[in-house]
Design a protein around this motif. Structure first.
Motif: not given
Length: 120
Positions: A38-67
């Motif tokens: 995601r990219q918010a106004p005036g901010k750099q693009r950031e990784l929000v969440a990722g998932i591998t083909r096998g289903g392993s996930t990772n999240y930005a700290d700011s969205v953990k537990g919500r996304f």
């Protein structure tokens, strides 16, 4: 050729929920990692969440537990369920996928983006 198309963005009130989807199409052999940025106004693009083909996930700290990110390999789709949305989640959200294509190249592909606005 690979095309990624996002959908599901829109306007939502704080505390609300929204689900984003991204569909990949084209000469796809295998989709490896799929991510939401995601990219918010005036901010750099950031990784929000990722998932591998096998289903392993990772999240930005700011969205953990919500996304929650998920994917359907049979349909070549990835989704992002966003709950308890905050105004600071407002941004253009982009889908990214690393794809192996026929006849054998590998590269990253981006969707056109979808706007998410969290506001009262």
């Amino acid at each position: 050729q690979v095309q990624l198309v996002e959908s599901g963005g829109g306007l939502v009130q704080p505390g609300g929920s929204l689900r984003l989807s991204c569909a990949a199409s084209g000469r796809i052999l295998v989709i490896y990692d799929m991510d939401w940025y995601r990219q918010a106004p005036g901010k750099q693009r950031e990784l929000v969440a990722g998932i591998t083909r096998g289903g392993s996930t990772n999240y930005a700290d700011s969205v953990k537990g919500r996304f929650t990110i998920s994917r359907d390999n049979a349909k070549n789709t990835v989704s992002l369920q966003m709950n308890s949305l905050k105004p600071e989640d407002t941004a253009v959200y982009y889908c990214n996928a690393r794809v192996s294509t026929w006849p054998g190249s590998v590269g990253d592909h981006w969707g056109q983006g979808t706007q998410v606005t969290v506001s009262s």
